[in-house]
Design an enzyme around this catalytic site. Structure first.
Site, PDB file in Angstrom:
ATOM      1  N   TYR A 142       4.590   9.186  12.942  1.00  0.00           N
ATOM      2  CA  TYR A 142       5.642   9.088  13.706  1.00  0.00           C
ATOM      3  C   TYR A 142       6.358  10.503  14.336  1.00  0.00           C
ATOM      4  O   TYR A 142       6.844  10.297  15.582  1.00  0.00           O
ATOM      5  CB  TYR A 142       6.903   8.274  13.062  1.00  0.00           C
ATOM      6  CG  TYR A 142       6.709   6.528  12.871  1.00  0.00           C
ATOM      7  CD1 TYR A 142       5.451   6.320  12.256  1.00  0.00           C
ATOM      8  CD2 TYR A 142       7.653   6.043  13.287  1.00  0.00           C
ATOM      9  CE1 TYR A 142       5.251   5.085  12.303  1.00  0.00           C
ATOM     10  CE2 TYR A 142       7.541   4.593  13.162  1.00  0.00           C
ATOM     11  CZ  TYR A 142       6.327   4.002  12.509  1.00  0.00           C
ATOM     12  OH  TYR A 142       6.296   2.731  12.374  1.00  0.00           O
ATOM     13  N   LYS A 190      -5.190   6.459   2.106  1.00  0.00           N
ATOM     14  CA  LYS A 190      -6.437   6.325   2.659  1.00  0.00           C
ATOM     15  C   LYS A 190      -7.252   7.528   2.200  1.00  0.00           C
ATOM     16  O   LYS A 190      -7.645   8.323   3.117  1.00  0.00           O
ATOM     17  CB  LYS A 190      -6.451   6.032   4.219  1.00  0.00           C
ATOM     18  CG  LYS A 190      -7.662   5.766   4.824  1.00  0.00           C
ATOM     19  CD  LYS A 190      -8.227   4.040   4.578  1.00  0.00           C
ATOM     20  CE  LYS A 190      -9.542   3.918   5.125  1.00  0.00           C
ATOM     21  NZ  LYS A 190     -10.239   2.796   4.654  1.00  0.00           N
ATOM     22  N   ASP A 222      -6.135  -0.151   3.014  1.00  0.00           N
ATOM     23  CA  ASP A 222      -6.806  -1.644   3.291  1.00  0.00           C
ATOM     24  C   ASP A 222      -6.880  -2.473   2.267  1.00  0.00           C
ATOM     25  O   ASP A 222      -6.610  -3.765   2.340  1.00  0.00           O
ATOM     26  CB  ASP A 222      -8.401  -1.340   3.977  1.00  0.00           C
ATOM     27  CG  ASP A 222      -9.159  -0.421   3.261  1.00  0.00           C
ATOM     28  OD1 ASP A 222      -8.422   0.209   2.115  1.00  0.00           O
ATOM     29  OD2 ASP A 222     -10.212  -0.309   3.555  1.00  0.00           O
ATOM     30  N   ASP A 246       5.110   1.170   7.279  1.00  0.00           N
ATOM     31  CA  ASP A 246       5.549   0.230   8.208  1.00  0.00           C
ATOM     32  C   ASP A 246       5.024  -1.135   8.350  1.00  0.00           C
ATOM     33  O   ASP A 246       5.410  -2.246   8.444  1.00  0.00           O
ATOM     34  CB  ASP A 246       5.452   0.959   9.632  1.00  0.00           C
ATOM     35  CG  ASP A 246       5.886  -0.187  10.743  1.00  0.00           C
ATOM     36  OD1 ASP A 246       7.248  -0.674  10.513  1.00  0.00           O
ATOM     37  OD2 ASP A 246       5.209  -0.122  11.748  1.00  0.00           O
ATOM     38  N   ASP A 250       6.144  -5.220   6.445  1.00  0.00           N
ATOM     39  CA  ASP A 250       5.924  -6.326   7.589  1.00  0.00           C
ATOM     40  C   ASP A 250       5.097  -7.397   6.708  1.00  0.00           C
ATOM     41  O   ASP A 250       5.551  -8.763   6.659  1.00  0.00           O
ATOM     42  CB  ASP A 250       5.557  -6.202   8.841  1.00  0.00           C
ATOM     43  CG  ASP A 250       6.711  -5.936  10.135  1.00  0.00           C
ATOM     44  OD1 ASP A 250       7.839  -5.503   9.478  1.00  0.00           O
ATOM     45  OD2 ASP A 250       6.463  -6.510  10.953  1.00  0.00           O
TER      46      ASP A 250
HETATM   47  C1  IPM Z   1      10.912  -0.799  11.264  1.00  0.00           C
HETATM   48  C2  IPM Z   1      10.556  -0.931  12.679  1.00  0.00           C
HETATM   49  C3  IPM Z   1      10.598   0.412  13.216  1.00  0.00           C
HETATM   50  C4  IPM Z   1       9.539   1.368  12.866  1.00  0.00           C
HETATM   51  C5  IPM Z   1      10.210   0.549  14.888  1.00  0.00           C
HETATM   52  C6  IPM Z   1      11.715  -0.583  15.514  1.00  0.00           C
HETATM   53  C7  IPM Z   1      10.432   1.934  15.565  1.00  0.00           C
HETATM   54  O1  IPM Z   1       9.394  -1.326  12.916  1.00  0.00           O
HETATM   55  O2  IPM Z   1      12.045  -0.220  10.957  1.00  0.00           O
HETATM   56  O3  IPM Z   1      10.131  -0.983  10.396  1.00  0.00           O
HETATM   57  O4  IPM Z   1       8.360   1.400  13.093  1.00  0.00           O
HETATM   58  O5  IPM Z   1       9.810   2.134  11.839  1.00  0.00           O
HETATM   59 MG    MG Z   2       8.370  -2.018  11.141  1.00  0.00          MG
END
Ligand code: IPM
Ligand code: MG
Length: 353
Positions: A142, A190, A222, A246, A250
């Site tokens: 990032y 990884k 993975d 990240d 999710d």
């Molecule tokens: C998160 C989001 C952010 C990230 C985006 C919006 C830049 O997905 O906070 O997980 O990737 O960190």
């Molecule tokens: Mg995210």
């Protein structure tokens, strides 16, 4: 206690859900005899519209002069569909994390028993799952430079960089967090392919003897993606680098049955920031239908972080009560049962304090 809280509602449903969390915070202040003062600031697409900058200097100053930050969400479809936009809301979020020194993002995942049946996974697999993802937040791909395109535009590159210092501080925090929980730490990497992961693994092995009470395991990312789905109850604390974190968070978030329930904390050297895991959900903006629970629970984490453990617990119990009684938004309502608006859920939780 007097607390100063910066409010950064952001975009989409951000203003509505932060509004409900403030209602609940006010109820807490009243009940426990505290005084909470709020200061609002712009971030994300709404900040671009107003100032041209997704994280204006004024917003940075507001964050610095408050005791904690409560953040809603950022993002707007008009940027998602335009890869050539010169400024993007997400840049504001990244700059905010970096400039506030928020190097660790803590995303707890707990399955509410009463919501386990809403999980896309089988109830017997998810029941009892309770783990904490610690995502490194200010390093890796990032932020690594160089990043960009070749002159002819046909080659693009990102750089993944981690220093020993960055790795040590996130691992140290994770070992300590594991100590306060079930004492098991899974380091996700990884290391069979990438150099930064090998450094992570080496440093984790070096540090491990300092925490003899914490059991450490290493898992390739993975495989971890698969294990989170197959045996979510296996995990206690997971620590990983920015991009892996990240993605995995999710994935982990849907296990609980609704993305609308999960809070998070970003901590580091400066002021800490608290936010729901879900995004700005622009389709729901202004409709009074979004689930405010993740933001309300983020407010609970905020109070706990500042030493108000009992008050945080009171919020959690009020949220449990709302769920038990079915005072929930449409994402959580059972088929054929009544659902409530964002503000009605906020009112109920505030009253239950
Ligand atoms: C998160 C989001 C952010 C990230 C985006 C919006 C830049 O997905 O906070 O997980 O990737 O960190
Ligand atoms: Mg995210």
């Amino acid at each position: 206690m007097n607390l100063k809280i910066a409010l950064l509602p952001g975009d989409g449903i951000g203003p509505e859900i932060v509004g409900e969390a403030v209602k609940v915070l006010d109820a807490v202040a009243k009940k426990y005899g505290h005084e909470f003062k709020y200061e609002k600031a712009l971030v994300g697409a709404s900040a671009i519209d107003a100032t041209g900058d997704p994280y204006p200097e004024e917003t940075h100053q507001v964050c610095l002069r408050n005791d904690a930050v409560l953040f809603g969400a950022i993002g707007d479809p008009k940027y998602d569909n335009n890869p050539n936009a010169p400024v993007r809301p997400e840049q504001g979020l990244l700059r905010m994390r970096k400039s506030l020194g928020l190097f660790a993002n803590l995303r707890p995942l707990a399955v509410f028993d009463s919501l386990a049946h809403r999980s896309p996974l089988k109830t017997e697999i998810v029941k009892g799952a309770d783990f904490l993802c610690v995502r490194e937040l200010t390093g890796g791909m990032y932020f690594g430079r160089p990043q960009g395109r070749s002159e002819d535009g046909n080659t693009a590159y990102d750089t993944c960089i981690y220093t020993r210092e960055e790795i040590e501080r996130i691992l140290e925090l994770s070992f300590k967090l594991a100590r306060g929980r079930r004492k098991k730490l899974t380091v996700v990497d990884k290391a069979n392919v990438i150099a930064t992961s090998r450094l992570w693994r080496q440093i984790a092995k070096e540090m491990s003897p300092k925490y003899p009470d914490v059991e450490v395991e290493f898992m390739f990312v993975d495989n971890a993606a698969m294990q989170i789905i197959q045996r979510p109850t296996h995990f206690d604390v997971i620590v990983t680098e920015n991009l892996f974190g990240d993605i995995l968070t999710d994935e982990a978030s849907v296990i609980s049955g609704s993305l609308g329930m999960l809070p998070s904390a970003s901590v580091g050297s400066e002021v800490a920031l608290f936010e729901p895991i879900h995004g700005s959900y622009p389709q729901a903006a202004g409709k009074n239908i979004a689930n405010p629970m993740a933001t309300i629970l983020s407010a609970a984490m905020l109070l706990e972080h500042l030493g108000l453990a009992e008050e945080g617990k009171a919020i959690r119990e009020a949220v449990d009560k709302a769920i038990e009684k079915g005072i929930v938004t449409e994402d959580l309502a059972n088929k054929g049962e009544k659902s409530y608006t964002t503000s009605a859920v906020g009112d109920f939780v505030a009253a239950a304090i």
